[in-house]
Scaffold this motif. Structure first.
Motif, PDB file in Angstrom:
ATOM      1  N   LEU A  22      -5.463   6.451  -0.187  1.00 47.37           N
ATOM      2  CA  LEU A  22      -4.049   6.067  -0.239  1.00 47.37           C
ATOM      3  C   LEU A  22      -3.118   7.191   0.175  1.00 47.37           C
ATOM      4  CD1 LEU A  22      -3.948   3.946  -3.521  1.00 47.37           C
ATOM      5  CD2 LEU A  22      -3.557   3.115  -1.193  1.00 47.37           C
ATOM      6  N   VAL A  47      -3.636   7.434   4.712  1.00 47.64           N
ATOM      7  CA  VAL A  47      -3.983   6.068   5.110  1.00 47.64           C
ATOM      8  C   VAL A  47      -4.347   6.001   6.591  1.00 47.64           C
ATOM      9  CG1 VAL A  47      -3.127   3.715   5.353  1.00 47.64           C
ATOM     10  CG2 VAL A  47      -2.543   5.051   3.318  1.00 47.64           C
ATOM     11  N   ILE A  67      -6.220  -0.984   7.400  1.00 49.15           N
ATOM     12  CA  ILE A  67      -5.406  -1.821   6.511  1.00 49.15           C
ATOM     13  C   ILE A  67      -5.810  -3.286   6.604  1.00 49.15           C
ATOM     14  CG2 ILE A  67      -3.075  -2.713   6.112  1.00 49.15           C
ATOM     15  CD1 ILE A  67      -1.993   0.056   6.693  1.00 49.15           C
ATOM     16  N   ILE A  88       0.842  -1.201   0.000  1.00 49.92           N
ATOM     17  CA  ILE A  88       0.000   0.000   0.000  1.00 49.92           C
ATOM     18  C   ILE A  88       0.875   1.248   0.000  1.00 49.92           C
ATOM     19  CG2 ILE A  88      -1.560   1.374   1.443  1.00 49.92           C
ATOM     20  CD1 ILE A  88      -2.987  -1.198   2.183  1.00 49.92           C
ATOM     21  N   PHE A  91     -11.181   4.419   2.005  1.00 45.75           N
ATOM     22  CA  PHE A  91      -9.738   4.231   2.159  1.00 45.75           C
ATOM     23  C   PHE A  91      -9.015   5.161   1.197  1.00 45.75           C
ATOM     24  CE2 PHE A  91      -5.744   1.764   1.766  1.00 45.75           C
ATOM     25  CZ  PHE A  91      -5.485   1.546   3.104  1.00 45.75           C
ATOM     26  N   ARG A 127      -4.402   3.653   9.285  1.00 47.59           N
ATOM     27  CA  ARG A 127      -3.752   2.351   9.489  1.00 47.59           C
ATOM     28  C   ARG A 127      -4.680   1.326  10.132  1.00 47.59           C
ATOM     29  NH1 ARG A 127       1.731   2.705   8.594  1.00 47.59           N
ATOM     30  NH2 ARG A 127       2.469   4.817   8.244  1.00 47.59           N
TER      31      ARG A 127
END
Length: 376
Positions: free
Chosen positions: A139, A142, A147, A7, A137, A144
């Motif tokens: 990019l 992010v 994820i 990612i 989500f 976390r």
């Protein structure tokens, strides 16, 4: 490469190429196909796994196509509709997702512009796609905590039941978080009245609400600052005192040649790092810790300002704190390698939180620059 690292690699590509991509097709080739292959792990060249331009005739809509269908055992699992990077995502422009969701075996639908991924399921009514995503989500920002949820969609870890069971909770948590963010950015009268009713004995007239508007904003900002500092303290180790966190200078192995690093001069007895500067440094490091290890963010004080640097390298300034003025306080940020910097006047160090995106962008720019050099 771990899922999180994949990612991160794609996020760097989005950041570097976003401005160059002008069409939806280019977005698919440069960003979305790598997400399907490099992040989720599906073979984009195997039609038994990924079908581009997927067709499923729906009523009077014959030959209508959806951008990608991800398959498993001959059944559609995930539908993906794509837009050009930078284009706002709206379900008004994704009517195919609604129609295809109802006539295929898919339980997951994704609307994306290559940077932001909105993920939907049918939690409200069977075989009917929800109008609101259960997971958003980004990019370039992010979260976390999400994820592991995105990883459940990957080929290696695909777990439809787990995704579906967590969808409703994730949807409402996301909505609440976005509502809180909006209230902290631009507090509504209802938000302010909630606190006025708990701390003020008089009637919450509009004049009182207006008087409390700044107080509520400042109080919530300071509360968040306290929470972040506590989290940073825990990240650096239990039992580490505030002063130790603020003043620690960890020796690091620099990622660029040593002759590019200018060693700090011997301490000047006339330079005194104030409590306000230490608090400002802690805030900056708390923001940057989302992208780099805490020990990589250090400060270097001088008579005119306190510089916060990445890797103790004065060629990697993150921000300069000008906090010693009697009447005027300001900071200077250095977005995307801009060595001149941009000045921002502030009232208190807590206002640095308003520059979180600029700070994170600068840190990521330095990290990506090193990654690009290493790749070359």
């Amino acid at each position: 490469m771990t899922f999180a690292e994949a990612i991160g690699t794609l996020a760097g590509k989005v950041r570097a190429r976003k401005a160059e991509i002008a069409t939806e097709e280019a977005t698919k080739n440069a960003l979305i196909m790598p997400f399907i292959s490099s992040v989720l792990g599906y073979d984009v060249f195997d039609p038994s796994e990924v079908v581009p331009e997927f067709i499923a005739d729906v009523g009077v809509k014959k030959g209508e196509k959806i951008d990608y269908a991800i398959m498993k055992n001959g059944e559609v699992q995930i539908l993906i509709e794509c837009k050009k990077v930078g284009e706002p995502l709206s379900l008004q422009h994704a009517s195919q997702l609604f129609r295809y969701f109802a006539v295929t075996s898919a339980r997951i639908a994704i609307l994306t512009n290559g940077q932001v991924y909105q993920i939907y399921t049918d939690g409200d009514a069977p075989n009917r796609m929800d109008e609101k995503p259960f997971l958003v989500f980004d990019l370039l920002d992010v979260d976390r905590s999400l994820i592991s949820e995105v990883q459940k969609l990957s080929k290696e870890s695909f777990d439809l039941e787990s995704v579906i069971s967590a969808a409703e909770e994730l949807k409402y948590i996301g909505l609440v978080k976005r509502a809180l963010a909006n209230e902290m950015k631009e507090p509504t009268d209802d938000w302010i009245r909630y606190f006025v009713a708990r701390v003020y004995d008089g009637k919450a007239t509009q004049r009182v609400v207006d008087q409390f508007r700044g107080l509520v904003s400042k109080a919530t900002g300071q509360y968040v600052a306290d929470q972040v500092n506590d989290r940073l303290k825990n990240a650096l180790g239990e039992g580490v005192g505030r002063d130790e966190i603020a003043t620690s200078r960890v020796e690091v192995v620099d990622v660029i040649p040593r002759d590019d690093v200018v060693a700090p001069e011997a301490p000047d007895p006339e330079i005194v790092t104030t409590e306000e500067e230490l608090e400002g440094f802690n805030i900056v490091r708390a923001i940057a810790v989302a992208d780099v290890a805490p020990h990589r963010v250090v400060y270097r004080d001088s008579k005119s300002y306190c510089a916060v640097l990445l890797d103790d390298n004065n060629r990697k300034p993150i921000i300069r704190l000008h906090l010693n003025g009697k009447s005027v306080k300001f900071v200077t940020t250095f977005e995307d390698g801009n060595k001149v910097g941009t000045r921002h006047d502030i009232e208190t160090v807590v206002d640095i939180y308003q520059l979180a995106e600029q700070i994170r962008s600068t840190v990521r720019w330095y990290v990506d620059s090193v990654d690009n050099v290493a790749a070359e």
